[in-house]
Design a protein around this motif. Structure first.
Motif, PDB file in Angstrom:
ATOM      1  N   UNK A  67       0.833  -1.210   0.000  1.00  0.00           N
ATOM      2  CA  UNK A  67       0.000   0.000   0.000  1.00  0.00           C
ATOM      3  C   UNK A  67       0.864   1.255   0.000  1.00  0.00           C
ATOM      4  N   UNK A  68       1.968   1.188   0.735  1.00  0.00           N
ATOM      5  CA  UNK A  68       2.902   2.326   0.722  1.00  0.00           C
ATOM      6  C   UNK A  68       3.452   2.516  -0.691  1.00  0.00           C
ATOM      7  N   UNK A  69       3.827   1.404  -1.318  1.00  0.00           N
ATOM      8  CA  UNK A  69       4.379   1.480  -2.679  1.00  0.00           C
ATOM      9  C   UNK A  69       3.336   1.994  -3.672  1.00  0.00           C
ATOM     10  N   UNK A  70       2.052   1.829  -3.334  1.00  0.00           N
ATOM     11  CA  UNK A  70       0.990   2.351  -4.206  1.00  0.00           C
ATOM     12  C   UNK A  70       0.750   3.840  -3.962  1.00  0.00           C
ATOM     13  N   UNK A  71       1.508   4.427  -3.037  1.00  0.00           N
ATOM     14  CA  UNK A  71       1.411   5.871  -2.799  1.00  0.00           C
ATOM     15  C   UNK A  71       0.352   6.252  -1.774  1.00  0.00           C
ATOM     16  N   UNK A  72      -0.168   5.271  -1.027  1.00  0.00           N
ATOM     17  CA  UNK A  72      -1.209   5.576  -0.043  1.00  0.00           C
ATOM     18  C   UNK A  72      -0.579   6.006   1.287  1.00  0.00           C
ATOM     19  N   UNK A  73      -1.333   6.728   2.077  1.00  0.00           N
ATOM     20  CA  UNK A  73      -0.876   7.021   3.438  1.00  0.00           C
ATOM     21  C   UNK A  73      -1.299   5.850   4.313  1.00  0.00           C
ATOM     22  N   UNK A  74      -0.319   5.139   4.858  1.00  0.00           N
ATOM     23  CA  UNK A  74      -0.597   3.845   5.498  1.00  0.00           C
ATOM     24  C   UNK A  74      -0.501   3.932   7.014  1.00  0.00           C
ATOM     25  N   UNK A  75      -1.476   3.292   7.661  1.00  0.00           N
ATOM     26  CA  UNK A  75      -1.415   3.108   9.109  1.00  0.00           C
ATOM     27  C   UNK A  75      -1.415   1.595   9.338  1.00  0.00           C
ATOM     28  N   UNK A  76      -0.295   1.064   9.875  1.00  0.00           N
ATOM     29  CA  UNK A  76      -0.206  -0.383  10.110  1.00  0.00           C
ATOM     30  C   UNK A  76      -0.371  -0.658  11.600  1.00  0.00           C
ATOM     31  N   UNK A  77      -1.046  -1.744  11.919  1.00  0.00           N
ATOM     32  CA  UNK A  77      -1.213  -2.111  13.333  1.00  0.00           C
ATOM     33  C   UNK A  77      -1.208  -3.628  13.484  1.00  0.00           C
ATOM     34  N   UNK A  78      -0.671  -4.098  14.594  1.00  0.00           N
ATOM     35  CA  UNK A  78      -0.777  -5.510  14.941  1.00  0.00           C
ATOM     36  C   UNK A  78      -0.722  -5.591  16.466  1.00  0.00           C
ATOM     37  N   UNK A  79      -1.368  -6.616  17.028  1.00  0.00           N
ATOM     38  CA  UNK A  79      -1.364  -6.719  18.488  1.00  0.00           C
ATOM     39  C   UNK A  79      -0.036  -7.249  19.016  1.00  0.00           C
ATOM     40  N   UNK A  80       0.778  -7.859  18.158  1.00  0.00           N
ATOM     41  CA  UNK A  80       2.083  -8.332  18.613  1.00  0.00           C
ATOM     42  C   UNK A  80       3.135  -7.252  18.377  1.00  0.00           C
ATOM     43  N   UNK A  81       4.207  -7.350  19.176  1.00  0.00           N
ATOM     44  CA  UNK A  81       5.249  -6.312  19.099  1.00  0.00           C
ATOM     45  C   UNK A  81       6.133  -6.474  17.860  1.00  0.00           C
ATOM     46  N   UNK A  82       6.505  -7.709  17.522  1.00  0.00           N
ATOM     47  CA  UNK A  82       7.507  -7.814  16.440  1.00  0.00           C
ATOM     48  C   UNK A  82       6.951  -7.447  15.062  1.00  0.00           C
ATOM     49  N   UNK A  83       5.674  -7.716  14.746  1.00  0.00           N
ATOM     50  CA  UNK A  83       5.170  -7.214  13.466  1.00  0.00           C
ATOM     51  C   UNK A  83       5.219  -5.685  13.400  1.00  0.00           C
TER      52      UNK A  83
END
Ligand code: SAM
Length: 359
Positions: A67-83
């Motif tokens: 999604x970043x490579x597609x030029x979008x403003x990305x918000x990533x989230x995961x409940x685990x720390x390492x992702x």
């Protein structure tokens, strides 16, 4: 009730090209990763109108990176720390790389106090060699001294990928790695050799798409998120116990934060950490969790990744999404997952769905 809209999916060869930046993504061996489905997912995203996007269950981070490579403003989230470390290094980070001075700091740091030697003290005889465990402790001393959070996340992402490559089958479910040798290069290199390669890989993965991208670590229901589109790829109710992310990757989860705030299960042979609860993993709570998920993001376009071997079934999910979205379409594609034994291979052949709710 409206009929299911099963759209015809183009063959891979007919799909549009993935953005070039994807070639630099350090592929992470992660259960449920959508890496191999990216061309298909990319095509689906291209049909939708959005500028900002949330990847609410980011895992390996590959969809966020797309999604970043597609030029979008990305918000990533995961409940685990390492992702979240992986997305900090590759998605939120638009410019920071490790240079030779940073490497000098990391490679010359030394754990001296007892509490800086936690990894070797805890995992000797379980994973890696004693020298490699000390290397991890030493590295963490250096990482703590880094003033830039992005530098630290690049270093951490590099050591996380090193740790999974160096581990037989990329799983932390069994100890005694020396028994399992198949001659693969990844098992022959030391953690330090891997680390030097992975720093290069993560440096090469850094790019800016001109947007302020971000990442977080938290339960999807507790983190404040919102955007034009929300992509959801939650875990499935497991068919077997070994589907658990913590059981497979507990060492990476601990390594991402030096086990701070994590509860070690000393009775487990591999020193697991306790499993965080997620309602998506249980038959008794999954349906309600999906309902709450769709409600939470009702104002956004919804895109849910799902598969035919999961619970609840497609029809239930389509109905649930239909409570919040007038138009619900389903894209379908046959896919084989590469986790599991040969005997399980048949079960791993599944229909993949993208359930898309617009308007
Ligand atoms: C199927 S994986 C995502 C894979 C990812 N799309 C990829 O391509 O690598 C599901 C992820 O959901 C995360 N997860 C589980 N429960 C969660 C929750 N309640 N909130 C946020 N993330 C959660 C897991 O840690 C796991 O990384």
């Amino acid at each position: 009730m409206k009929p299911l809209a099963h759209l015809q999916i183009p063959l891979i060869s007919e799909t549009t090209e993935l953005p070039l930046a994807l070639e630099n993504f350090p592929r992470f061996r992660y259960m449920g990763s959508k890496f191999r489905l990216l061309p298909w997912i990319h095509d689906a995203f291209q049909e939708l109108d959005f500028d900002t996007v949330t990847d609410a269950f980011s895992g390996s981070g590959v969809v966020s990176y797309l999604l970043k490579a597609m030029g979008k403003q990305v918000r990533a989230n995961d409940s685990l720390a390492f992702p979240s470390v992986l997305t900090a290094a590759t998605v939120a980070n638009n410019a920071t790389r490790l240079n030779n001075d940073d490497l000098d700091l990391l490679l010359n740091s030394k754990a001296r106090k007892s509490d800086e030697k936690f990894i070797r003290q805890t995992f000797e005889g379980i994973f890696y060699t004693p020298l490699e465990l000390s290397f991890l402790d030493d590295l963490w001393v250096g990482m703590r001294e880094m003033d830039s959070p992005f530098k630290r996340s690049v270093a951490l992402a590099a050591i996380l990928r090193s740790a999974i490559k160096r581990q037989p089958r990329g799983l932390f479910t069994v100890s005694d790695p020396e028994r399992y040798q198949d001659g693969r290069r990844d098992l022959k290199l030391t953690l330090k050799q891997h680390f030097l390669e992975q720093v290069e890989a993560y440096n090469a993965a850094v790019f800016s798409n001109g947007k302020r991208n971000s990442c977080s670590c938290g339960d999807v229901f507790e983190v404040k998120m919102g955007s034009d589109l929300v992509y959801m790829d939650p875990p499935y109710v497991p068919l077997a116990d070994d589907n658990c992310y913590i059981k497979r990757y507990h060492f990476l989860e601990g390594l991402a934060c030096y086990w701070e705030g994590k509860e070690l299960m000393m009775s487990s042979k591999v020193r697991k950490i306790t499993k965080p609860f997620t309602p998506f993993s249980y038959r008794s709570t999954a349906i309600d969790a999906f309902d709450r998920l769709f409600r939470k993001f009702a104002d956004s376009t919804l895109v849910l990744s799902y598969s035919s071997n999961a619970f609840p079934d497609l029809e239930t999910l389509r109905k649930l999404m239909g409570r919040y979205k007038r138009t619900v379409e389903v894209l379908e594609k046959t896919h084989r997952y590469h986790f599991g034994t040969h005997a399980a291979a048949k079960r791993n052949l599944v229909e993949e769905y993208l359930i898309i709710g617009t308007t």
